[in-house]
Structures are given as C-alpha cells and as structure tokens.
Design an enzyme around this catalytic site. Structure first.
Site, mmCIF file in Angstrom:
data_model
loop_
_atom_site.group_PDB
_atom_site.id
_atom_site.type_symbol
_atom_site.label_atom_id
_atom_site.label_comp_id
_atom_site.label_asym_id
_atom_site.label_seq_id
_atom_site.Cartn_x
_atom_site.Cartn_y
_atom_site.Cartn_z
ATOM 1 N N ASN A 109 -10.074 -0.251 -0.413
ATOM 2 C CA ASN A 109 -8.354 -0.061 -0.455
ATOM 3 C C ASN A 109 -7.962 -0.636 -1.574
ATOM 4 O O ASN A 109 -7.968 -2.090 -1.932
ATOM 5 C CB ASN A 109 -8.019 -0.846 0.559
ATOM 6 C CG ASN A 109 -6.479 -0.820 0.968
ATOM 7 O OD1 ASN A 109 -5.627 -0.360 0.059
ATOM 8 N ND2 ASN A 109 -6.068 -1.231 2.125
ATOM 9 N N CYS B 65 0.891 -1.105 -0.081
ATOM 10 C CA CYS B 65 -0.105 0.125 -0.042
ATOM 11 C C CYS B 65 0.947 1.227 0.016
ATOM 12 O O CYS B 65 0.137 2.625 -0.436
ATOM 13 C CB CYS B 65 -0.970 0.072 1.231
ATOM 14 S SG CYS B 65 -2.159 -1.339 1.224
ATOM 15 N N HIS C 237 -3.412 7.402 1.755
ATOM 16 C CA HIS C 237 -3.908 6.250 1.583
ATOM 17 C C HIS C 237 -5.172 5.861 2.013
ATOM 18 O O HIS C 237 -5.461 6.212 3.026
ATOM 19 C CB HIS C 237 -2.876 5.133 1.971
ATOM 20 C CG HIS C 237 -3.086 3.554 1.816
ATOM 21 N ND1 HIS C 237 -3.861 3.254 0.579
ATOM 22 C CD2 HIS C 237 -3.386 2.598 2.690
ATOM 23 C CE1 HIS C 237 -3.966 1.827 0.617
ATOM 24 N NE2 HIS C 237 -3.671 1.565 1.902
#
Ligand code: ACO
Length: 326
Positions: free
Chosen positions: A279, A115, A249
């Site tokens: 996500n 990520c 993020h």
C-alpha cells in the site's frame, strides 16, 4: 461555445531501488510471508534509501510522465502533489517538485487525503483547469510511507511501501468522450479514529506512527467504495460493462477482489500491483496505472475506473477515458 474536457494523456512512475520482501521483514518483525500473502496479497514493497525524500520520488515520476507526453516542465501550469509524507511540514512538497523540475511559475500545492489523495487531486485539478487556471497539470501521488511505520506494530508495518506516480492532465477544446468523465468525493470525520497517525505539529509536535483498526477499515472500504463507484458510473451515464480497467487503490487484495465481485468484472479487467508495491497510499493508483500502460494492457481510449479510501475517512472514485482523441 465548445465543450471543454480534461484529458489524462500520460503517466510516469518511480519506485525506490530498495526492495524488501516479506521474508526480509520476518527477520525483524513477528510475522511470516505466509500470513502477509494470505491476508493482504503483498509479497514485497520498496522503501526509500537514507536521504531520499518524497519530493525526489515525485520529481522522478513527474519527469517520466512529461517524457511520455513529449512535454517540458515549462508546459506545466499546475502541480498538485497528493501526499501524507511531505518532506517538511512546510513548504509544500509540490513547491520543491516545481523547483526540481524547473517548472517555475506553475501553481504548486499539496493535497492531504491519505490513500484517496490521488482521486482528490485529480478532481481538484480537473476543476481548476476547467476554471481557467491553466492548460496542463501534473497530478502526482508520492509517499515515503515507511517513515510512518511503527516496527513494534506488526498489524500495520507489513502493509505499506514507498513510491510515486504522476499523470498529465490537459484541457481539450474538442468535443470528445475522452478525459475525465466523472469524479465523486466523500469524507466522514466521524471515523477518524479507525485510521490515523498519532502525531502532528499542533497535537504533540511529533511525526507519529500509523494506527489502524484493520477490520473496521476493511468493512467500510468495500461498502463505501462500491457505493461511490455506483455514483461515479451514474454521473458518467455508464455501466460497469463499459469499463475496460478497474485501477483501484492497492491496499489489500481482498478489498480489490471484493470490488471486482461487486462490479461483476472479469479477472482480466482489474489491475493488481499490491503484491509488488504494497500500500503506497496516494501513489498506489498512478503506480498501478503506469504499470498497466507500460506493459501494454491500458491503451489509448480505454475507460478506467479508479477508486480509493483512506484515513479520515475520505474516499472517492473517478472514471476516465485515457489518452487523447485521434
Ligand atoms: N503477522 C502475523 N500475524 C499477524 C500480523 C502479522 N503481520 N498482524 C496481525 N496478526 C495476527 C493478529 O494478532 C491476530 O491474531 P489472533 O487471532 O491470535 O489475535 C490475527 O493475525 C488476525 O488479525 P486481524 O487483525 O483480525 O487480521 P485481519 O484478517 O483483519 O487482517 C488486515 C488484517 C490485513 C490489516 C485487514 O484488516 C485489512 O486489510 N484491513 C484494511 C486495511 C486498509 O485497507 N487500509 C487502507 C487504508 S490505509 C491509509 O489510508 C493510510
């Protein structure tokens, strides 16, 4: 000697057509729209179609970024794809994207920082461009994260989505305050067991599934993101009030709200897309940025604060004055 800065001049994104809502998931997983919304802020995610790959998503996002910048593929010297879901173990997804775009001759490689991959890739591209490896780079975050989901594990399978975002980075000789003002990266492999995929070529020759101790990751996220953002602000000699947009993020709305609170930013300075995209790992920041540029919120000259944490653990932050000087 003139000071070289690396500008972020354009962004493009691509989301696969297939939208899967929380209610769609509830039909096959023991979960509910209410639980997913309350714990994560997610309402829907996009999933790739059969035969659609990470490279396909990446190339579509890159094509849009090139168009926004008024550039052609031959103007690009460097392509970095941040991804955890490559088309193949090798060759890199970046070489496939280079070929799909027609950017022959450009350096091309992948970065694996889950990520935090986009932040890592921006940092590496910044250093390479300032080191003389070319004038323009495409930095792409692209994921088909649905391919790593265990549909028997409701604690992870509801959290992720697929997509891609790409930015153009460009060397500028003018001495301005535009461009990448600071970036800071960290890693701590002591925490590799709280977020990982239980497969890989050298371990069990399997692709594997995401495994996560959600509460532990959550605890590290707030603490480490706040600290690395402080470092990035100090390195750029800036204060939180100098930031026009936090583009974080997009893992969980509670982590984003926690960062907003720590940085004491007003609500209208935070870009939130986790509700629409879930996500998307390395793609989430450039996807969020593209959304805010496309709808007119982020303008030329706005100062962006970007941060991310992912499996490893790896984490980082970057401060960028977006666009180019007049
Ligand atoms: N639907 C319904 N119930 C569920 C679901 C679900 N999908 N998942 C878990 N539950 C249940 C659990 O079984 C548990 O039930 P119990 O109390 O009866 O045992 C209850 O909900 C609470 O579960 P927790 O895991 O304690 O829930 P929590 O509040 O911690 O939220 C979450 C879970 C959303 C995963 C949170 O911990 C989180 O966001 N963590 C951070 C994740 C993250 O940021 N990842 C980023 C990096 S990802 C990457 O790098 C690839």
């Amino acid at each position: 000697m003139s000071k070289q800065t690396v500008l972020m001049t354009a962004v493009g994104s691509y989301l696969p057509a297939n939208v899967v809502t929380n209610d769609d998931l509830s039909a096959c997983v023991d979960t509910s729209d209410e639980w997913i919304r309350r714990r994560t802020g997610i309402t829907q995610r996009h999933f790739v179609a059969d035969g659609e790959t990470t490279a396909d998503l990446a190339s579509k996002a890159a094509t849009k970024a090139l168009y926004q910048a008024g550039l052609g593929a031959s103007d690009i010297d460097l392509i970095i794809v941040a991804t955890t879901t490559p088309d193949n173990t090798f060759p890199s997804t970046a070489t496939k994207v280079q070929h799909q775009l027609g950017a022959s001759g450009a350096i091309a490689f992948d970065i694996q920082a889950v990520c935090a991959g986009f932040i890592y890739a921006v940092d590496v591209a910044d250093a390479m461009l300032r080191g003389g490896r070319g004038r323009r780079a495409l930095v792409i975050g692209a994921e088909s994260f649905s391919k790593l989901l265990d549909w028997q594990d409701r604690t992870t399978c509801v959290l992720f989505g697929d997509g891609a975002g790409a930015v153009i980075l460009e060397i500028d000789e003018k001495d301005s305050d535009f461009g990448i003002r600071s970036s800071v990266l960290h890693a701590d492999g002591a925490y590799r067991d709280i977020l990982y995929v239980d497969g890989g070529p050298s371990s069990n020759q399997d692709v594997g599934y995401v495994r996560m101790e959600g509460k532990e990751v959550f605890r590290h996220a707030i603490e480490k993101l706040a600290a690395v953002m402080d470092e990035a602000l100090t390195a750029a000699d800036m204060q939180p009030q100098d930031i026009d947009w936090l583009v974080p993020h997009q893992a969980n709305i509670r982590i984003i709200d926690g960062m907003q609170k720590k940085m004491q930013l007003p609500n209208d300075k935070v870009v939130r897309t986790v509700d629409q995209h879930a996500n998307t790992s390395a793609a989430s920041i450039p996807l969020a940025l593209a959304t805010a540029v496309d709808d007119g919120r982020v303008k030329n000259g706005d100062v962006l604060a970007m941060e991310a944490i992912g499996g490893g653990l790896v984490w980082g932050a970057a401060l960028v004055k977006y666009g180019r000087p007049a």
